[in-house]
Design a protein around this motif. Structure first.
Motif, PDB file in Angstrom:
ATOM      1  N   ARG A 138      39.799  50.202  39.868  1.00 43.16           N
ATOM      2  CA  ARG A 138      40.496  49.508  39.759  1.00 43.16           C
ATOM      3  C   ARG A 138      41.059  48.197  39.233  1.00 43.16           C
ATOM      4  O   ARG A 138      39.870  47.697  39.221  1.00 43.16           O
ATOM      5  CB  ARG A 138      41.804  48.889  40.860  1.00 43.16           C
ATOM      6  N   GLU A 139      41.640  48.087  37.681  1.00 41.25           N
ATOM      7  CA  GLU A 139      41.352  47.622  36.897  1.00 41.25           C
ATOM      8  C   GLU A 139      42.426  46.081  37.467  1.00 41.25           C
ATOM      9  O   GLU A 139      42.399  44.908  36.830  1.00 41.25           O
ATOM     10  CB  GLU A 139      42.127  47.934  35.513  1.00 41.25           C
ATOM     11  N   LEU A 140      43.557  46.226  38.506  1.00 41.03           N
ATOM     12  CA  LEU A 140      44.608  45.642  38.479  1.00 41.03           C
ATOM     13  C   LEU A 140      44.685  45.766  39.954  1.00 41.03           C
ATOM     14  O   LEU A 140      44.356  46.805  40.981  1.00 41.03           O
ATOM     15  CB  LEU A 140      45.926  45.819  37.934  1.00 41.03           C
ATOM     16  N   LEU A 141      44.472  44.502  41.051  1.00 38.46           N
ATOM     17  CA  LEU A 141      45.398  44.685  41.885  1.00 38.46           C
ATOM     18  C   LEU A 141      46.721  43.591  41.899  1.00 38.46           C
ATOM     19  O   LEU A 141      47.422  42.630  41.190  1.00 38.46           O
ATOM     20  CB  LEU A 141      44.445  44.007  42.992  1.00 38.46           C
ATOM     21  N   TYR A 142      47.954  43.769  43.057  1.00 35.96           N
ATOM     22  CA  TYR A 142      49.093  43.656  43.379  1.00 35.96           C
ATOM     23  C   TYR A 142      49.497  42.900  44.234  1.00 35.96           C
ATOM     24  O   TYR A 142      49.289  43.136  45.050  1.00 35.96           O
ATOM     25  CB  TYR A 142      50.533  44.656  43.233  1.00 35.96           C
ATOM     26  N   ILE A 143      49.285  41.100  44.124  1.00 38.85           N
ATOM     27  CA  ILE A 143      49.496  40.280  45.654  1.00 38.85           C
ATOM     28  C   ILE A 143      50.659  39.923  45.588  1.00 38.85           C
ATOM     29  O   ILE A 143      51.646  39.010  44.807  1.00 38.85           O
ATOM     30  CB  ILE A 143      48.632  39.192  45.515  1.00 38.85           C
ATOM     31  N   ASN A 144      51.766  39.740  46.932  1.00 39.37           N
ATOM     32  CA  ASN A 144      53.287  38.919  47.064  1.00 39.37           C
ATOM     33  C   ASN A 144      52.101  38.007  48.031  1.00 39.37           C
ATOM     34  O   ASN A 144      52.802  38.379  49.379  1.00 39.37           O
ATOM     35  CB  ASN A 144      53.865  40.280  47.073  1.00 39.37           C
ATOM     36  N   TYR A 165      55.613  40.126  43.649  1.00 40.69           N
ATOM     37  CA  TYR A 165      54.121  40.301  42.817  1.00 40.69           C
ATOM     38  C   TYR A 165      53.587  39.649  41.410  1.00 40.69           C
ATOM     39  O   TYR A 165      53.742  39.784  40.712  1.00 40.69           O
ATOM     40  CB  TYR A 165      54.463  42.022  42.829  1.00 40.69           C
ATOM     41  N   ALA A 166      52.149  39.742  41.702  1.00 41.48           N
ATOM     42  CA  ALA A 166      51.466  38.468  40.510  1.00 41.48           C
ATOM     43  C   ALA A 166      50.560  39.923  40.244  1.00 41.48           C
ATOM     44  O   ALA A 166      49.981  40.560  41.130  1.00 41.48           O
ATOM     45  CB  ALA A 166      50.985  37.553  40.954  1.00 41.48           C
ATOM     46  N   LYS A 167      49.779  39.832  39.415  1.00 39.90           N
ATOM     47  CA  LYS A 167      49.283  41.555  38.953  1.00 39.90           C
ATOM     48  C   LYS A 167      47.911  40.884  38.399  1.00 39.90           C
ATOM     49  O   LYS A 167      47.716  39.579  37.997  1.00 39.90           O
ATOM     50  CB  LYS A 167      49.155  41.981  37.707  1.00 39.90           C
ATOM     51  N   ILE A 168      46.450  40.880  39.701  1.00 42.16           N
ATOM     52  CA  ILE A 168      45.592  40.074  39.291  1.00 42.16           C
ATOM     53  C   ILE A 168      44.321  41.140  38.993  1.00 42.16           C
ATOM     54  O   ILE A 168      43.933  42.255  39.623  1.00 42.16           O
ATOM     55  CB  ILE A 168      45.100  39.625  40.144  1.00 42.16           C
ATOM     56  N   PRO A 169      43.910  40.668  37.274  1.00 41.69           N
ATOM     57  CA  PRO A 169      42.838  41.408  36.810  1.00 41.69           C
ATOM     58  C   PRO A 169      41.829  41.689  37.956  1.00 41.69           C
ATOM     59  O   PRO A 169      41.261  40.832  38.575  1.00 41.69           O
ATOM     60  CB  PRO A 169      41.850  41.075  35.599  1.00 41.69           C
ATOM     61  N   MET A 217      56.876  24.334  47.268  1.00 39.90           N
ATOM     62  CA  MET A 217      55.971  24.685  47.595  1.00 39.90           C
ATOM     63  C   MET A 217      55.060  25.036  46.005  1.00 39.90           C
ATOM     64  O   MET A 217      55.949  25.660  45.572  1.00 39.90           O
ATOM     65  CB  MET A 217      56.279  26.693  48.677  1.00 39.90           C
ATOM     66  N   THR A 218      54.073  25.125  46.024  1.00 40.51           N
ATOM     67  CA  THR A 218      53.060  26.001  45.344  1.00 40.51           C
ATOM     68  C   THR A 218      51.598  26.596  45.600  1.00 40.51           C
ATOM     69  O   THR A 218      51.345  26.374  46.215  1.00 40.51           O
ATOM     70  CB  THR A 218      52.705  24.773  44.081  1.00 40.51           C
ATOM     71  N   VAL A 219      52.247  27.996  44.794  1.00 36.58           N
ATOM     72  CA  VAL A 219      51.546  28.502  45.098  1.00 36.58           C
ATOM     73  C   VAL A 219      49.888  29.009  43.977  1.00 36.58           C
ATOM     74  O   VAL A 219      50.826  29.229  42.989  1.00 36.58           O
ATOM     75  CB  VAL A 219      51.765  29.989  45.223  1.00 36.58           C
ATOM     76  N   LYS A 220      48.522  29.449  44.048  1.00 37.71           N
ATOM     77  CA  LYS A 220      48.362  29.328  43.038  1.00 37.71           C
ATOM     78  C   LYS A 220      47.284  30.536  42.951  1.00 37.71           C
ATOM     79  O   LYS A 220      46.246  30.806  44.241  1.00 37.71           O
ATOM     80  CB  LYS A 220      47.551  28.205  42.233  1.00 37.71           C
ATOM     81  N   ILE A 221      46.957  31.553  42.457  1.00 32.15           N
ATOM     82  CA  ILE A 221      45.754  33.070  42.698  1.00 32.15           C
ATOM     83  C   ILE A 221      44.798  32.113  41.447  1.00 32.15           C
ATOM     84  O   ILE A 221      44.841  32.709  40.033  1.00 32.15           O
ATOM     85  CB  ILE A 221      46.330  33.914  42.764  1.00 32.15           C
ATOM     86  N   ASN A 222      43.684  32.566  41.950  1.00 31.64           N
ATOM     87  CA  ASN A 222      43.225  32.645  40.630  1.00 31.64           C
ATOM     88  C   ASN A 222      42.727  30.476  40.030  1.00 31.64           C
ATOM     89  O   ASN A 222      42.274  30.839  38.907  1.00 31.64           O
ATOM     90  CB  ASN A 222      42.371  33.401  40.461  1.00 31.64           C
ATOM     91  N   ASP A 223      43.518  29.888  41.278  1.00 29.55           N
ATOM     92  CA  ASP A 223      43.580  28.211  39.961  1.00 29.55           C
ATOM     93  C   ASP A 223      45.389  28.976  38.791  1.00 29.55           C
ATOM     94  O   ASP A 223      45.083  28.309  37.894  1.00 29.55           O
ATOM     95  CB  ASP A 223      42.965  28.222  39.195  1.00 29.55           C
ATOM     96  N   GLN A 224      45.078  30.147  38.961  1.00 29.79           N
ATOM     97  CA  GLN A 224      46.958  30.280  37.906  1.00 29.79           C
ATOM     98  C   GLN A 224      48.388  30.539  38.792  1.00 29.79           C
ATOM     99  O   GLN A 224      48.401  30.771  39.791  1.00 29.79           O
ATOM    100  CB  GLN A 224      46.824  31.364  37.637  1.00 29.79           C
ATOM    101  N   LYS A 225      49.170  30.100  38.886  1.00 26.21           N
ATOM    102  CA  LYS A 225      50.410  29.409  39.468  1.00 26.21           C
ATOM    103  C   LYS A 225      50.762  30.549  39.112  1.00 26.21           C
ATOM    104  O   LYS A 225      51.031  31.662  38.658  1.00 26.21           O
ATOM    105  CB  LYS A 225      51.134  28.121  39.032  1.00 26.21           C
ATOM    106  N   VAL A 226      51.927  30.888  40.279  1.00 33.62           N
ATOM    107  CA  VAL A 226      52.170  32.058  40.701  1.00 33.62           C
ATOM    108  C   VAL A 226      53.769  32.291  40.984  1.00 33.62           C
ATOM    109  O   VAL A 226      53.852  30.947  41.812  1.00 33.62           O
ATOM    110  CB  VAL A 226      51.948  33.643  41.089  1.00 33.62           C
ATOM    111  N   ASN A 227      54.721  32.683  41.327  1.00 33.52           N
ATOM    112  CA  ASN A 227      55.797  32.304  41.178  1.00 33.52           C
ATOM    113  C   ASN A 227      56.569  33.469  42.472  1.00 33.52           C
ATOM    114  O   ASN A 227      55.704  33.963  43.042  1.00 33.52           O
ATOM    115  CB  ASN A 227      57.024  34.024  40.378  1.00 33.52           C
ATOM    116  N   LEU A 228      57.053  32.533  43.150  1.00 33.28           N
ATOM    117  CA  LEU A 228      56.835  32.664  44.805  1.00 33.28           C
ATOM    118  C   LEU A 228      57.778  34.229  45.223  1.00 33.28           C
ATOM    119  O   LEU A 228      58.792  34.692  44.480  1.00 33.28           O
ATOM    120  CB  LEU A 228      57.670  31.412  45.692  1.00 33.28           C
ATOM    121  N   ASN A 229      57.416  34.763  46.098  1.00 37.99           N
ATOM    122  CA  ASN A 229      58.128  35.609  46.530  1.00 37.99           C
ATOM    123  C   ASN A 229      58.351  36.826  45.446  1.00 37.99           C
ATOM    124  O   ASN A 229      58.704  37.852  45.522  1.00 37.99           O
ATOM    125  CB  ASN A 229      59.470  35.833  46.923  1.00 37.99           C
TER     126      ASN A 229
END
Length: 599
Positions: free
Chosen positions: A369-375, A398-402, A384-396
């Motif tokens: 896969r080139e992308l993974l989807y994380i919620n 799915y974020a696309k993670i390369p 609350m603040t949520v970051k995935i690999n140091d990038q802020k994501v929207n709560l609740n």
């Protein structure tokens, strides 16, 4: 309320407490199955949850096919202690079960209180801040009669909480698609029973059964509910004939249901000749065997219980049935025997899912896969603040993670709570890249393969267009989402509405469970998640209610009442026998004294 009636009421809890919720609550170290903050699953027990924990973490490998949409990746917890219990905790747990399965009055009382407490805890879905007083006031506004004395009575308080949770969350509407009507002026217990009877087809069959044989149109007391459910179970399983139904008294009905439960566990018992002692011994073996998925010999169970070595006996059965290992008590201590089962079987392994207090997981992808989807879902969205690999994501969402081509990749999820007490938690995902190319088939004809713009990016939210309805994301977040209705597939494979009108001539395939074809007000057909459609279509239904979870709760709740009837009835039977023996002894003593006096 008379003592015997109180015991019948008390049975409501037992099967739920010990079939749905394990008794690891008694352990000092390991977590309860039901947490005070619903939806938070932990490995260990805490006085309070960490506000920077995630409540849920969902990882999906693909979001552009139906299979990918509905499939969550298993999360393999990485923990220094990868088990759900230890030897001392398991010993305590078995002791708790044994105590309840001996049916003493104290355990009945504790279980009765516990089940209503758990039902009442579901009110957190509708209003986390609701107090006992506000719950009672809200029910009074619906026309339910609650006396001031009931607001002070612990049993009634739990009934208030249970009815409030069911009614306020509108569970009946979610399940049946219509509103429940409870006449104003109905008393508390009657209202709770009416609500429970109304839920589910099984209970509607129960009402038809009661009306046919007893000419009763409503069940408004808990003891009646348990009794009639008991008779219904016996009848539908062929243990009583239609001619017998109205002739069977309560204690005999409960006794027969106890025998039925024992027989269903594969233990032989004769309903006509079995003594209460025999039923007690075999019932404990049946229930413990069912609880731990082992076959227990009644005599050995009785002896082990008397010697307080039930925990060892169950461990021995686990070892033998899983791996054909014979563990001798003369060779191994209990702790050694438990360690053998712990390491040689998977009886006590952590589940392959998310625990809020476990901070590292392995994720194995099926394909490259080139992308993974994380919620990631925090315990509380506020502050609350949520970051995935140091990038802020929207709560609740799915974020696309390369992903790159490395065999193993690390994804860091940082959760920061910026309330009064600042907390921070970092979760680690060890992603193992797949090696084979994807063979997913994109959903065509209804969902277009638009790729990049459907799932919110790491730093911005894109409002989806109506010709692509991502069932896991867009219904609750899209702006001005049009009203929708669920379509059905007729015998020709065509899409039809609720009146049978053909919407599409093209042949459509059935979708996975929980998904359906949706017709929007703009005339566009999409694929949607059915529980999200239900939630969006009616604003009075509280957001965040999971239809499948509610159905599971209702099904289990109805089912355990059948089993519970037997427990309370047997307790009643034992108490009756005990009273008769006591009276007999007193009468004998009295006769002896009269004879001595005459002499």
């Amino acid at each position: 309320m008379k003592l015997t009636h109180r015991i019948l009421a008390a049975v409501l809890a037992l099967a739920t407490c010990f079939s749905l919720f394990t008794v690891t609550a008694s352990a000092k170290k390991f977590a309860k199955k039901i947490n005070t903050n619903l939806g938070v699953k932990t490995q260990y027990e805490y006085e309070a949850n960490n506000p920077s924990w995630l409540r849920q973490l969902i990882v999906k490998e693909n979001m552009l096919s139906v299979d990918g949409i509905v499939t969550e990746k298993a999360l393999y917890p990485v923990s220094k202690y990868p088990y759900v219990t230890d030897a001392p905790s398991f010993k305590e747990e078995v002791a708790e079960y044994a105590k309840y399965y001996t049916l003493d009055e104290e355990s009945q009382r504790a279980a009765y209180i516990y089940v209503f407490q758990q039902l009442g805890a579901m009110s957190i879905i509708a209003d986390p801040e609701a107090t006992d007083q506000t719950k009672a006031e809200w029910l009074r506004e619906q026309g339910i009669i609650i006396t001031p004395e009931q607001e002070e009575d612990p049993d009634s308080i739990f009934m208030i909480s249970a009815l409030y949770a069911l009614w306020k969350n509108d569970f009946f509407y979610v399940i049946e698609g219509e509103r429940i009507t409870i006449p104003p002026g109905t008393k508390l217990e009657a209202a709770l029973m009416m609500y429970m009877v109304a839920l589910g087809d099984d209970d509607r069959s129960l009402l038809a059964f009661v009306n046919k044989y007893f000419n009763i149109t409503e069940i408004i007391s808990l003891e009646d509910y348990v009794y009639y459910t008991c008779l219904f179970a016996l009848y539908t399983n062929g243990y009583v004939s239609s001619r017998e139904i109205v002739t069977i008294p309560r204690n005999e009905a409960f006794r027969r249901l106890a025998v039925m439960s024992i027989s269903n566990a594969g233990i032989s018992v004769d309903v006509n000749t079995a003594t209460d002692e025999e039923i007690q011994i075999k019932y404990m073996a049946a229930m413990l065997g069912t609880q731990y998925n082992v076959t227990l010999d009644p005599d050995s169970t009785f002896k082990a219980n008397r010697a307080k070595t039930l925990h060892y006996y169950i461990i021995q059965r686990m070892a033998y049935e899983d791996k054909k290992l014979a563990i001798s008590s003369s060779k191994y201590t209990y702790e050694q025997a438990f360690d053998i089962v712990l390491k040689k079987t998977n009886r006590f392994d952590l589940e392959k899912e998310f625990y809020s207090d476990i901070y590292e997981y392995d994720v194995h992808l099926d394909h490259f896969r080139e992308l993974l989807y994380i919620n990631p879902t925090p315990i509380d969205n506020a502050y609350m603040t949520v970051k995935i690999n140091d990038q802020k994501v929207n709560l609740n969402q799915y974020a696309k993670i390369p992903l790159n081509s490395d065999p193993t990749q690390l994804i860091l999820i940082n959760v920061q709570y910026k309330g009064e007490n600042k907390e921070s938690t970092t979760y680690r995902l060890n992603v193992y890249q797949g090696t084979t190319p994807s063979d997913d088939k994109d959903v065509t004809g209804i969902i277009s393969n638009v790729g990049q713009d459907i799932i919110p990016n790491l730093n911005n939210t894109v409002t989806p267009s109506y010709d692509y309805l991502d069932p896991t994301l867009t219904l609750q977040n899209a702006v001005n989402t049009p009203p929708a209705q669920i379509l059905h597939i007729n015998e020709q494979g065509q899409l039809v509405d609720s009146q049978g009108n053909v919407i599409s001539d093209s042949v459509k395939e059935s979708l996975p469970a929980g998904f359906g074809y949706i017709l929007g007000a703009d005339g566009i057909v999409t694929i949607g998640k059915l529980d999200d459609i239900t939630t969006t279509a009616d604003s009075s239904t509280q957001p965040g209610i999971d239809t499948e979870q509610i159905k599971t709760i209702v099904i289990y709740f109805s089912a355990f009442l059948v089993v519970a009837a037997m427990i309370g009835g047997y307790a009643y039977y034992r108490m009756t026998v005990k009273r008769r023996r006591t009276k007999s002894v007193k009468k004998t003593d009295k006769d002896k004294k009269k004879k001595e006096k005459k002499k």
